[in-house]
Enzyme design. Structure first.
Site, mmCIF file in Angstrom:
data_model
loop_
_atom_site.group_PDB
_atom_site.id
_atom_site.type_symbol
_atom_site.label_atom_id
_atom_site.label_comp_id
_atom_site.label_asym_id
_atom_site.label_seq_id
_atom_site.Cartn_x
_atom_site.Cartn_y
_atom_site.Cartn_z
ATOM 1 N N ASN A 16 0.850 -1.190 0.000
ATOM 2 C CA ASN A 16 0.000 0.000 0.000
ATOM 3 C C ASN A 16 0.892 1.250 0.000
ATOM 4 O OD1 ASN A 16 -1.429 2.278 1.084
ATOM 5 N ND2 ASN A 16 -3.061 0.904 1.726
ATOM 6 N N HIS A 19 0.980 6.246 1.873
ATOM 7 C CA HIS A 19 1.717 7.203 2.703
ATOM 8 C C HIS A 19 2.937 7.804 2.021
ATOM 9 C CE1 HIS A 19 -1.286 6.844 5.600
ATOM 10 N NE2 HIS A 19 -1.125 5.538 5.692
ATOM 11 N N HIS A 52 -5.609 3.729 -1.671
ATOM 12 C CA HIS A 52 -6.933 4.130 -1.164
ATOM 13 C C HIS A 52 -7.204 5.568 -1.595
ATOM 14 C CE1 HIS A 52 -9.651 4.460 2.708
ATOM 15 N NE2 HIS A 52 -10.302 4.782 1.599
ATOM 16 N N ARG A 58 -6.813 12.972 0.942
ATOM 17 C CA ARG A 58 -5.709 13.404 1.817
ATOM 18 C C ARG A 58 -4.363 12.820 1.390
ATOM 19 N NH1 ARG A 58 -7.285 10.182 7.317
ATOM 20 N NH2 ARG A 58 -9.241 11.264 6.979
ATOM 21 N N GLU A 79 -8.722 0.659 -3.021
ATOM 22 C CA GLU A 79 -9.543 0.759 -1.812
ATOM 23 C C GLU A 79 -10.448 1.958 -1.937
ATOM 24 O OE1 GLU A 79 -7.336 1.001 1.778
ATOM 25 O OE2 GLU A 79 -6.399 -0.938 1.500
ATOM 26 N N THR A 110 -8.411 3.843 8.449
ATOM 27 C CA THR A 110 -9.634 3.041 8.496
ATOM 28 C C THR A 110 -9.718 2.388 9.879
ATOM 29 O OG1 THR A 110 -9.198 2.602 6.172
ATOM 30 C CG2 THR A 110 -10.948 1.315 7.203
HETATM 31 N N1 PXP Z 1 -6.140 -2.917 4.285
HETATM 32 C C1 PXP Z 1 -7.045 -1.901 4.335
HETATM 33 C C2 PXP Z 1 -8.441 -2.193 3.920
HETATM 34 C C3 PXP Z 1 -6.665 -0.607 4.723
HETATM 35 O O1 PXP Z 1 -7.584 0.378 4.768
HETATM 36 C C4 PXP Z 1 -5.310 -0.371 5.048
HETATM 37 C C5 PXP Z 1 -4.871 1.008 5.417
HETATM 38 O O2 PXP Z 1 -5.014 1.841 4.316
HETATM 39 C C6 PXP Z 1 -4.410 -1.444 4.975
HETATM 40 C C7 PXP Z 1 -4.849 -2.717 4.602
HETATM 41 C C8 PXP Z 1 -2.960 -1.285 5.267
HETATM 42 O O3 PXP Z 1 -2.807 -0.903 6.598
HETATM 43 P P1 PXP Z 1 -1.395 -0.349 7.074
HETATM 44 O O4 PXP Z 1 -1.141 0.913 6.303
HETATM 45 O O5 PXP Z 1 -1.595 -0.126 8.532
HETATM 46 O O6 PXP Z 1 -0.384 -1.412 6.763
#
Ligand code: PXP
Length: 261
Positions: A16, A19, A52, A58, A79, A110
């Site tokens: 993901n 960030h 996402h 943001r 997402e 989330t």
């Molecule tokens: N899965 C979902 C559905 C999420 O919303 C997120 C956070 O965006 C993640 C996985 C990944 O979480 P993290 O960034 O804490 O690893």
């Protein structure tokens, strides 16, 4: 793609990149570029990219989604909240999968899973509109068997189990609480697989917490973001993803009694 044993069920890593966009947006401009991070994640052994697009934009922007779709070779897990605006964007973008998540404007991330039970009147129609476009549908749910049953009834292809409560318990260090959260995840993964759903998991996973989840044989994909991007400050993105990949493979191999690839 990562090398893996031919007999152990393979566990995919979805990286993901939200960030990277958070840091970019802190100053405006275009650096650091989340799409560049997606390319690097591909080289480092990721099996998918997750992003996402939040209602308030943001971090990830509409343009990031368009660029990810045109530039990356890995499947995109998009997402999104269950809204008309996001449905239009998904149908236009045609990612590999849409992961439906709850979204509250003021939340930092989330916070909980989608309450599929309370959305039984409108979710099946939303799910089928996404599926009719050839996009797989994943529902991000708490490890709760009633939510899993409702996800199967809504027509989802996949459930992504929320690992946040387990990761919070791991931070507190109370062994009984940690084990209770692991047991919930394991029972939910079994229930989801028995209901014919593909099982993913994610949220809050780190080098320290990934083992227990990666060892659950029904789970075929982990989506990890915040820790990988944060840790990359110290270790570099390529090597951080490589280490996570290796820990996942080791946990899966140990659980299935095989030597790690
Ligand atoms: N899965 C979902 C559905 C999420 O919303 C997120 C956070 O965006 C993640 C996985 C990944 O979480 P993290 O960034 O804490 O690893």
């Amino acid at each position: 793609m990562s090398a893996h044993s031919s007999t152990a069920p393979f566990l995919r890593l979805g990286v993901n990149i939200d960030h990277v966009a958070t840091i970019r947006n802190a100053r405006g401009g275009s650096h650091p570029d989340p799409v560049r991070a997606a390319h690097l994640a591909t080289e480092a052994g990721a099996d998918g990219i997750t992003a996402h697009l939040r209602e308030d934009r943001r971090h990830i922007s509409d343009d990031d989604i368009a660029r990810l779709m045109s530039e990356i070779t890995l499947p995109l897990n998009f997402e999104m909240a269950v809204t008309g605006e996001m449905l239009d964007i998904a149908l236009k973008s045609k990612p590999n999968a849409c992961c439906l998540v709850p979204e509250r404007r003021q939340e930092l991330t989330t916070e909980g899973g989608l309450d599929v039970l309370s959305m039984a009147d409108r979710l099946p129609d939303f799910v089928s509109r996404v599926k009719d476009a050839g996009i797989r549908v994943s529902l991000f749910v708490d490890p709760d068997e009633k939510q899993i049953e409702a996800s199967a009834a809504a027509g989802a292809d996949i459930v992504e189990l929320h690992t946040g409560p387990y990761c919070h318990a791991a931070l507190d260090g109370n062994q009984a609480h940690i084990q209770a959260e692991i047991d919930k995840l394991a029972r939910s993964a079994q229930a989801a697989a028995s209901a014919g759903l593909e099982v993913h998991a994610g949220h809050g996973l780190t080098f320290d917490t990934v083992h227990a989840v990666a060892a659950m044989p029904e789970i075929v994909e982990l989506n990890i973001g915040h820790f990988l991007i944060g840790e990359a400050i110290f270790g570099g993105l390529h090597s951080t993803i490589g280490r996570m990949r290796a820990l996942m493979d080791k946990a899966r191999a140990a659980a299935t009694g095989q030597a790690s690839a």
